[in-house]
Design a protein around this motif. Structure first.
Motif, mmCIF file in Angstrom:
data_model
loop_
_atom_site.group_PDB
_atom_site.id
_atom_site.type_symbol
_atom_site.label_atom_id
_atom_site.label_comp_id
_atom_site.label_asym_id
_atom_site.label_seq_id
_atom_site.Cartn_x
_atom_site.Cartn_y
_atom_site.Cartn_z
ATOM 1 N N ILE A 169 6.919 -10.187 -42.858
ATOM 2 C CA ILE A 169 7.703 -10.000 -44.077
ATOM 3 C C ILE A 169 7.261 -8.682 -44.698
ATOM 4 C CG2 ILE A 169 8.180 -10.894 -46.390
ATOM 5 C CD1 ILE A 169 7.727 -13.679 -45.278
ATOM 6 N N THR A 170 8.197 -7.754 -44.782
ATOM 7 C CA THR A 170 7.866 -6.416 -45.284
ATOM 8 C C THR A 170 8.282 -6.200 -46.721
ATOM 9 O OG1 THR A 170 9.968 -5.550 -44.414
ATOM 10 C CG2 THR A 170 8.046 -5.450 -42.961
ATOM 11 N N ASP A 171 9.162 -7.052 -47.235
ATOM 12 C CA ASP A 171 9.630 -6.859 -48.606
ATOM 13 C C ASP A 171 10.176 -8.177 -49.128
ATOM 14 O OD1 ASP A 171 10.276 -5.331 -50.943
ATOM 15 O OD2 ASP A 171 12.375 -5.386 -50.331
ATOM 16 N N GLY A 172 10.078 -8.366 -50.427
ATOM 17 C CA GLY A 172 10.619 -9.570 -51.049
ATOM 18 C C GLY A 172 10.924 -9.330 -52.511
ATOM 19 N N ARG A 188 15.017 -12.905 -51.872
ATOM 20 C CA ARG A 188 15.378 -12.145 -50.683
ATOM 21 C C ARG A 188 14.119 -11.678 -49.962
ATOM 22 N NH1 ARG A 188 16.848 -7.573 -52.688
ATOM 23 N NH2 ARG A 188 15.007 -6.474 -51.910
ATOM 24 N N THR A 190 12.748 -9.569 -46.458
ATOM 25 C CA THR A 190 13.068 -8.725 -45.313
ATOM 26 C C THR A 190 12.039 -8.998 -44.235
ATOM 27 O OG1 THR A 190 13.997 -7.004 -46.740
ATOM 28 C CG2 THR A 190 13.397 -6.364 -44.498
ATOM 29 N N SER A 192 10.774 -8.262 -40.290
ATOM 30 C CA SER A 192 10.859 -7.387 -39.122
ATOM 31 C C SER A 192 10.192 -8.064 -37.933
ATOM 32 C CB SER A 192 10.183 -6.045 -39.403
ATOM 33 O OG SER A 192 8.781 -6.226 -39.558
ATOM 34 N N GLU A 204 15.269 -6.403 -37.422
ATOM 35 C CA GLU A 204 15.040 -6.713 -38.833
ATOM 36 C C GLU A 204 16.210 -7.519 -39.389
ATOM 37 O OE1 GLU A 204 15.197 -3.803 -42.428
ATOM 38 O OE2 GLU A 204 13.091 -3.855 -41.764
ATOM 39 N N ILE A 205 15.906 -8.487 -40.255
ATOM 40 C CA ILE A 205 16.931 -9.242 -40.959
ATOM 41 C C ILE A 205 16.533 -9.368 -42.425
ATOM 42 C CG2 ILE A 205 17.611 -10.596 -38.925
ATOM 43 C CD1 ILE A 205 16.083 -12.962 -40.184
ATOM 44 N N ARG A 206 17.524 -9.647 -43.268
ATOM 45 C CA ARG A 206 17.280 -9.999 -44.663
ATOM 46 C C ARG A 206 17.620 -11.469 -44.836
ATOM 47 N NH1 ARG A 206 20.156 -5.256 -45.525
ATOM 48 N NH2 ARG A 206 21.962 -6.473 -46.216
ATOM 49 N N TRP A 208 17.890 -14.786 -47.544
ATOM 50 C CA TRP A 208 17.911 -15.284 -48.927
ATOM 51 C C TRP A 208 17.375 -16.703 -48.945
ATOM 52 C CZ3 TRP A 208 18.713 -12.307 -53.014
ATOM 53 C CH2 TRP A 208 19.426 -11.114 -52.858
ATOM 54 N N ALA A 221 20.465 -7.844 -41.349
ATOM 55 C CA ALA A 221 20.472 -6.569 -42.055
ATOM 56 C C ALA A 221 21.263 -5.532 -41.274
ATOM 57 C CB ALA A 221 19.036 -6.081 -42.267
#
Length: 254
Positions: A169-172, A188, A190, A192, A204-206, A208, A221
């Protein structure tokens, strides 16, 4: 030595070794949710592989990802075990759709962590293992080799060297709050994926994750018009969730 024999005997009485379940070479893939399948080279958890779940320092949500990774396999009849994750509760596992009657939790394995993980690899389809500080790569390499031999999917939770696939998980970010008002409605993440062999190409996907809802949605993504996958959570009795409902990107979820 005595403790190791007792643990191995107890597991043998509960489940058959994963390697015995696949003597014909069939069913080499355990299912995952469709949106997570896009992160894996075979769109599933390949028996004998090592799929690590990590979280960047700037993000969180690794537990949710780990549970989501296990849910489909669990509902399909696979046994799962989680070792060294004391914060994980049965309620969270049930809400993710994991069958509690096929889930083993070992929150505090102590100094016998390698022995516990090895014993579970011998008898469980999917083993999540959070390695304690100081575990050498020699030990982790031996466990990965054991998983390959036994046909178990090893899911390291946290830092791990040499995994076939590493999901991170690179971002939230949370959604729902306005300037001084509102409430958290969804989150949300992200995710990878990087790895070796067929997993060399980064993906990579996003995703929810609604905070107080009965739905889980994900969009790949960078894919225009991507299909949204809606998973309906189980009722309070923790029975298996309803089948996947696929809806178009502009349609309202059922």
């Amino acid at each position: 030595m005595a403790g190791r024999m007792v643990l191995g005997s107890a597991l043998a009485q509960l489940v058959r070794p994963a390697s015995e379940m696949d003597e014909s070479g069939a069913h080499r893939l355990l299912p995952v949710a469709p949106e997570l399948g896009g992160l894996l080279p075979n769109r599933g958890l390949r028996r004998g592989s090592t799929v690590a779940v990590g979280t960047a320092r700037s993000a969180s949500g690794g537990t949710s990802l780990m549970l989501a990774l296990l849910a489909e396999a669990s509902r399909a009849g696979s046994w799962c075990a989680v070792v060294g994750v004391p914060a994980l509760g049965l309620l969270a596992a049930a809400e993710a759709g994991i069958a509690l009657d096929r889930l083993a939790l070992v929150p505090y394995p102590g100094a016998e962590w390698p022995t516990v993980v090895a014993a579970l690899i011998d008898g469980v389809d999917v083993v999540v293992a959070a390695a304690p500080d100081g575990v050498s790569t020699v030990v982790t390499d031996r466990l990965a080799a054991r998983a390959r031999q036994r046909g178990c999917v090893l899911v390291p939770y946290g830092a791990w060297t040499g995994a076939d696939v590493t999901l991170q998980i690179t971002d939230g970010a949370w959604d729902g709050l306005g300037p001084g008002h509102g409430r958290l409605t969804r989150r949300r993440l992200t995710i990878s994926a990087r790895g070796r062999g067929a997993a060399t190409r980064p993906r990579e996907i996003r995703v929810w994750l609604p905070a107080a809802s009965d739905r889980f949605a994900a969009v790949v993504a960078g894919t225009p018009g991507a299909t949204t996958v809606t998973l309906v959570d189980p009722p309070a009795t923790a029975t298996p969730r309803a089948p996947l409902t696929l809806v178009g990107p502009s349609a309202e979820p059922a």
